[in-house]
Design a protein around this motif. Structure first.
Motif, PDB file in Angstrom:
ATOM      1  N   ILE A  21      -4.305 -24.857  30.232  1.00  0.00           N
ATOM      2  CA  ILE A  21      -4.294 -25.147  31.522  1.00  0.00           C
ATOM      3  C   ILE A  21      -4.581 -26.867  31.148  1.00  0.00           C
ATOM      4  O   ILE A  21      -3.547 -28.036  31.357  1.00  0.00           O
ATOM      5  CB  ILE A  21      -5.798 -25.535  32.620  1.00  0.00           C
ATOM      6  CG1 ILE A  21      -5.080 -23.785  33.400  1.00  0.00           C
ATOM      7  CG2 ILE A  21      -5.828 -26.217  33.389  1.00  0.00           C
ATOM      8  CD1 ILE A  21      -6.361 -22.965  33.763  1.00  0.00           C
ATOM      9  N   ALA A  22      -5.217 -27.059  29.630  1.00  0.00           N
ATOM     10  CA  ALA A  22      -5.626 -28.549  29.291  1.00  0.00           C
ATOM     11  C   ALA A  22      -3.850 -29.124  28.711  1.00  0.00           C
ATOM     12  O   ALA A  22      -3.598 -30.424  28.785  1.00  0.00           O
ATOM     13  CB  ALA A  22      -6.268 -27.790  27.914  1.00  0.00           C
ATOM     14  N   LEU A  23      -3.295 -27.979  28.570  1.00  0.00           N
ATOM     15  CA  LEU A  23      -1.409 -28.879  28.177  1.00  0.00           C
ATOM     16  C   LEU A  23      -0.766 -29.442  29.105  1.00  0.00           C
ATOM     17  O   LEU A  23      -0.178 -29.963  29.483  1.00  0.00           O
ATOM     18  CB  LEU A  23      -0.565 -26.982  27.105  1.00  0.00           C
ATOM     19  CG  LEU A  23       0.445 -27.331  26.315  1.00  0.00           C
ATOM     20  CD1 LEU A  23       0.427 -27.499  25.589  1.00  0.00           C
ATOM     21  CD2 LEU A  23       1.036 -25.930  26.582  1.00  0.00           C
ATOM     22  N   LYS A  24      -1.176 -29.108  30.187  1.00  0.00           N
ATOM     23  CA  LYS A  24      -0.293 -29.446  31.559  1.00  0.00           C
ATOM     24  C   LYS A  24      -0.722 -30.947  31.962  1.00  0.00           C
ATOM     25  O   LYS A  24       0.445 -31.702  32.431  1.00  0.00           O
ATOM     26  CB  LYS A  24      -1.215 -28.538  32.920  1.00  0.00           C
ATOM     27  CG  LYS A  24      -0.252 -27.095  32.955  1.00  0.00           C
ATOM     28  CD  LYS A  24      -1.480 -27.026  34.114  1.00  0.00           C
ATOM     29  CE  LYS A  24      -0.519 -26.617  35.303  1.00  0.00           C
ATOM     30  NZ  LYS A  24      -0.287 -25.967  36.416  1.00  0.00           N
ATOM     31  N   LYS A  25      -1.861 -31.333  30.870  1.00  0.00           N
ATOM     32  CA  LYS A  25      -1.719 -33.273  31.119  1.00  0.00           C
ATOM     33  C   LYS A  25      -0.924 -33.300  30.365  1.00  0.00           C
ATOM     34  O   LYS A  25      -1.237 -35.155  29.889  1.00  0.00           O
ATOM     35  CB  LYS A  25      -3.189 -33.159  31.489  1.00  0.00           C
ATOM     36  CG  LYS A  25      -4.381 -32.443  32.425  1.00  0.00           C
ATOM     37  CD  LYS A  25      -5.403 -32.735  32.111  1.00  0.00           C
ATOM     38  CE  LYS A  25      -6.854 -32.029  32.628  1.00  0.00           C
ATOM     39  NZ  LYS A  25      -7.343 -31.669  32.310  1.00  0.00           N
ATOM     40  N   ASP A  26      -0.879 -33.197  29.204  1.00  0.00           N
ATOM     41  CA  ASP A  26      -0.031 -33.929  27.958  1.00  0.00           C
ATOM     42  C   ASP A  26       0.973 -32.897  27.043  1.00  0.00           C
ATOM     43  O   ASP A  26       0.584 -32.053  26.137  1.00  0.00           O
ATOM     44  CB  ASP A  26      -1.191 -34.229  27.465  1.00  0.00           C
ATOM     45  CG  ASP A  26      -0.280 -35.364  26.555  1.00  0.00           C
ATOM     46  OD1 ASP A  26       0.968 -35.620  26.131  1.00  0.00           O
ATOM     47  OD2 ASP A  26      -0.768 -35.989  25.444  1.00  0.00           O
ATOM     48  N   PRO A  27       1.955 -32.350  27.861  1.00  0.00           N
ATOM     49  CA  PRO A  27       2.285 -31.333  27.561  1.00  0.00           C
ATOM     50  C   PRO A  27       3.558 -31.548  26.143  1.00  0.00           C
ATOM     51  O   PRO A  27       3.720 -30.712  25.706  1.00  0.00           O
ATOM     52  CB  PRO A  27       3.867 -31.028  28.300  1.00  0.00           C
ATOM     53  CG  PRO A  27       3.742 -31.479  29.091  1.00  0.00           C
ATOM     54  CD  PRO A  27       2.547 -32.358  29.516  1.00  0.00           C
ATOM     55  N   ILE A  28       3.602 -32.794  25.951  1.00  0.00           N
ATOM     56  CA  ILE A  28       4.780 -33.102  24.738  1.00  0.00           C
ATOM     57  C   ILE A  28       3.315 -33.639  23.601  1.00  0.00           C
ATOM     58  O   ILE A  28       3.861 -34.245  22.499  1.00  0.00           O
ATOM     59  CB  ILE A  28       5.268 -33.928  24.953  1.00  0.00           C
ATOM     60  CG1 ILE A  28       4.314 -35.676  25.559  1.00  0.00           C
ATOM     61  CG2 ILE A  28       6.766 -33.171  25.616  1.00  0.00           C
ATOM     62  CD1 ILE A  28       6.047 -36.563  25.361  1.00  0.00           C
ATOM     63  N   ALA A  29       2.274 -33.162  23.578  1.00  0.00           N
ATOM     64  CA  ALA A  29       1.437 -33.736  22.477  1.00  0.00           C
ATOM     65  C   ALA A  29       1.138 -33.024  21.366  1.00  0.00           C
ATOM     66  O   ALA A  29       0.897 -33.754  20.092  1.00  0.00           O
ATOM     67  CB  ALA A  29      -0.491 -33.058  22.883  1.00  0.00           C
ATOM     68  N   ASN A  30       1.705 -32.126  21.157  1.00  0.00           N
ATOM     69  CA  ASN A  30       2.515 -31.078  19.602  1.00  0.00           C
ATOM     70  C   ASN A  30       3.374 -30.880  19.463  1.00  0.00           C
ATOM     71  O   ASN A  30       4.135 -30.346  19.260  1.00  0.00           O
ATOM     72  CB  ASN A  30       1.659 -29.565  20.188  1.00  0.00           C
ATOM     73  CG  ASN A  30       0.015 -30.020  20.384  1.00  0.00           C
ATOM     74  OD1 ASN A  30      -0.781 -30.516  20.282  1.00  0.00           O
ATOM     75  ND2 ASN A  30       0.070 -29.026  21.393  1.00  0.00           N
ATOM     76  N   LYS A  31       4.488 -32.021  19.987  1.00  0.00           N
ATOM     77  CA  LYS A  31       5.834 -32.381  19.414  1.00  0.00           C
ATOM     78  C   LYS A  31       6.288 -32.210  17.697  1.00  0.00           C
ATOM     79  O   LYS A  31       7.175 -31.782  17.732  1.00  0.00           O
ATOM     80  CB  LYS A  31       6.626 -33.640  20.261  1.00  0.00           C
ATOM     81  CG  LYS A  31       8.371 -33.818  20.165  1.00  0.00           C
ATOM     82  CD  LYS A  31       8.011 -34.533  21.572  1.00  0.00           C
ATOM     83  CE  LYS A  31       9.753 -33.886  21.634  1.00  0.00           C
ATOM     84  NZ  LYS A  31      10.056 -34.799  23.192  1.00  0.00           N
ATOM     85  N   ALA A  32       5.192 -32.206  17.737  1.00  0.00           N
ATOM     86  CA  ALA A  32       5.717 -32.275  16.021  1.00  0.00           C
ATOM     87  C   ALA A  32       5.271 -30.786  15.528  1.00  0.00           C
ATOM     88  O   ALA A  32       6.491 -30.829  14.611  1.00  0.00           O
ATOM     89  CB  ALA A  32       4.838 -33.235  15.183  1.00  0.00           C
ATOM     90  N   LEU A  33       4.992 -30.322  16.149  1.00  0.00           N
ATOM     91  CA  LEU A  33       4.582 -28.652  15.546  1.00  0.00           C
ATOM     92  C   LEU A  33       6.102 -28.392  16.317  1.00  0.00           C
ATOM     93  O   LEU A  33       6.306 -26.712  14.266  1.00  0.00           O
ATOM     94  CB  LEU A  33       3.306 -27.971  16.259  1.00  0.00           C
ATOM     95  CG  LEU A  33       2.923 -26.607  16.184  1.00  0.00           C
ATOM     96  CD1 LEU A  33       1.747 -27.136  14.929  1.00  0.00           C
ATOM     97  CD2 LEU A  33       2.252 -26.499  17.310  1.00  0.00           C
ATOM     98  N   GLY A  34       6.595 -28.465  16.575  1.00  0.00           N
ATOM     99  CA  GLY A  34       8.290 -27.167  16.547  1.00  0.00           C
ATOM    100  C   GLY A  34       9.261 -28.410  15.854  1.00  0.00           C
ATOM    101  O   GLY A  34      10.935 -28.165  16.193  1.00  0.00           O
ATOM    102  N   THR A  35       8.885 -29.891  15.463  1.00  0.00           N
ATOM    103  CA  THR A  35      10.023 -30.352  14.940  1.00  0.00           C
ATOM    104  C   THR A  35      11.285 -29.540  13.821  1.00  0.00           C
ATOM    105  O   THR A  35      10.175 -29.226  12.538  1.00  0.00           O
ATOM    106  CB  THR A  35       9.763 -31.773  14.408  1.00  0.00           C
ATOM    107  OG1 THR A  35       9.019 -32.414  15.586  1.00  0.00           O
ATOM    108  CG2 THR A  35      10.837 -33.031  13.594  1.00  0.00           C
TER     109      THR A  35
END
Ligand code: SN0
Length: 315
Positions: A21-35
């Motif tokens: 639910i928290a992720l919905k506010k900023d879906p790309i916050a963890n973009k580095a995780l899968g680079t």
């Protein structure tokens, strides 16, 4: 987390739901995780939501995505040990799984039930073989007997929309012209058993789900009685488990109508989609204000993303 095979792989449901639910506010916050990481998605069956929402989740995490439709485009796979492969199968899953593992960091697979041989379906041959021979984590995108990404989505959606701490949730069978798998229903049942809910299953006699899944969950064969005071009506067709894969009853009287929804506590209508309008549910219900089907489909992205995040932290 190594694999997401069933909802039993969720170590803390409350946390996962709140994180989603928290992720919905900023879906790309963890973009580095899968680079620079790659997900390979193998489909043995059709898909709209699972395919696009899982891709979307992977893209939100900065991943690369490879998709392959296996039916028709892939070699026909062999799963048996020691088979003399002089018949229809061209490649053994042992090689296929190891090869794909070299191209990808995470593998996701959809392989529906064949609905002919119950033991074979419930052995989860395809998913278990890939889990055994792949050297990378495997995600279940609907197997013969479970759809854990859908169930996680449903937990998120119910949490977002409930107005009481312990809502009454009803899983109702509904008619369908085709024999459908039990996967969505099975994972939903398992999820509701974990959530704080008054959970009831309703279906015509003969449509009992697997006893090892239903356990001591209440089953009511009278739909109207089950619907009384319900806060959520979750609808799904499944073919028979006992008389395996059979359609026993076209059951038009089990269709979800506005009249039946009147007998609930202003319940929300849920369905995983795709849905046969005016066979499973009347237009008036699915087009009504209490339908959550589009919100559910949206939550598929965040359910997939939470699962990917948990896995990416380990690869
Ligand atoms: C699948 C099922 O398991 O019931 C996928 C649901 C997510 N549904 C169907 O195969 C529906 C097919 C149809 O023709 O309506």
């Amino acid at each position: 987390m190594k694999n997401y095979f069933s909802i039993q792989d969720i170590d803390s449901l409350d946390h996962w739901v709140q994180e989603a639910i928290a992720l919905k506010k900023d879906p790309i916050a963890n973009k580095a995780l899968g680079t620079d990481k790659t997900i390979g998605m193998l489909f043995f069956n059709p898909s709209l939501r699972t395919r696009l929402s899982t891709q979307k989740a992977a893209l939100n995490l900065g991943m690369n995505v490879i998709v392959m439709n296996f039916n028709g485009e892939g070699w026909s796979l062999e799963y048996g040990d020691g088979t003399i492969m002089d018949q229809g199968t061209s490649e053994h899953v042992k090689e296929a799984a190891q090869v794909v593992s070299q191209y990808c960091d995470v593998l996701a697979i959809r392989a529906f039930a064949g609905l002919k041989d119950r033991e074979d379906d419930y052995s989860e041959k395809v998913l278990h073989s890939f889990i055994e021979y792949a050297t990378i984590p495997v995600i279940n995108m609907e197997s013969s007997a479970g759809h854990p990404l859908q169930a996680l989505t449903d937990a998120i959606t119910i949490t977002e929309h409930k107005t009481v701490a312990r809502p009454k949730v009803v899983l109702s069978w509904a008619p369908h012209p085709k024999a459908l798998p039990q996967a969505v229903s099975n994972s939903f049942v398992e999820m509701m058993q974990k959530m704080d809910a008054e959970f009831v299953i309703t279906h015509p006699e003969g449509y009992d789900l697997a006893p090892h899944i239903v356990g001591d969950t209440k089953v009511v064969y009278n739909q109207k009685e089950a619907f009384a005071a319900a806060d959520f009506i979750y609808v799904k067709n499944w073919s028979a488990y006992t008389d395996y894969g059979k359609i026993l009853n076209t059951g038009a009287e089990w269709k979800i109508t506005a009249d039946k929804m009147e007998g609930t506590n202003d319940a929300k209508f849920m369905h995983c989609l795709p849905v046969r309008r005016n066979v499973v549910v009347d237009d008036a219900v699915i087009d009504g204000d209490n339908a959550l089907v589009i919100q559910q489909a949206n939550n598929r992205t965040y359910a997939a993303q939470i699962v990917l995040q948990k896995i990416l932290k380990t690869v």
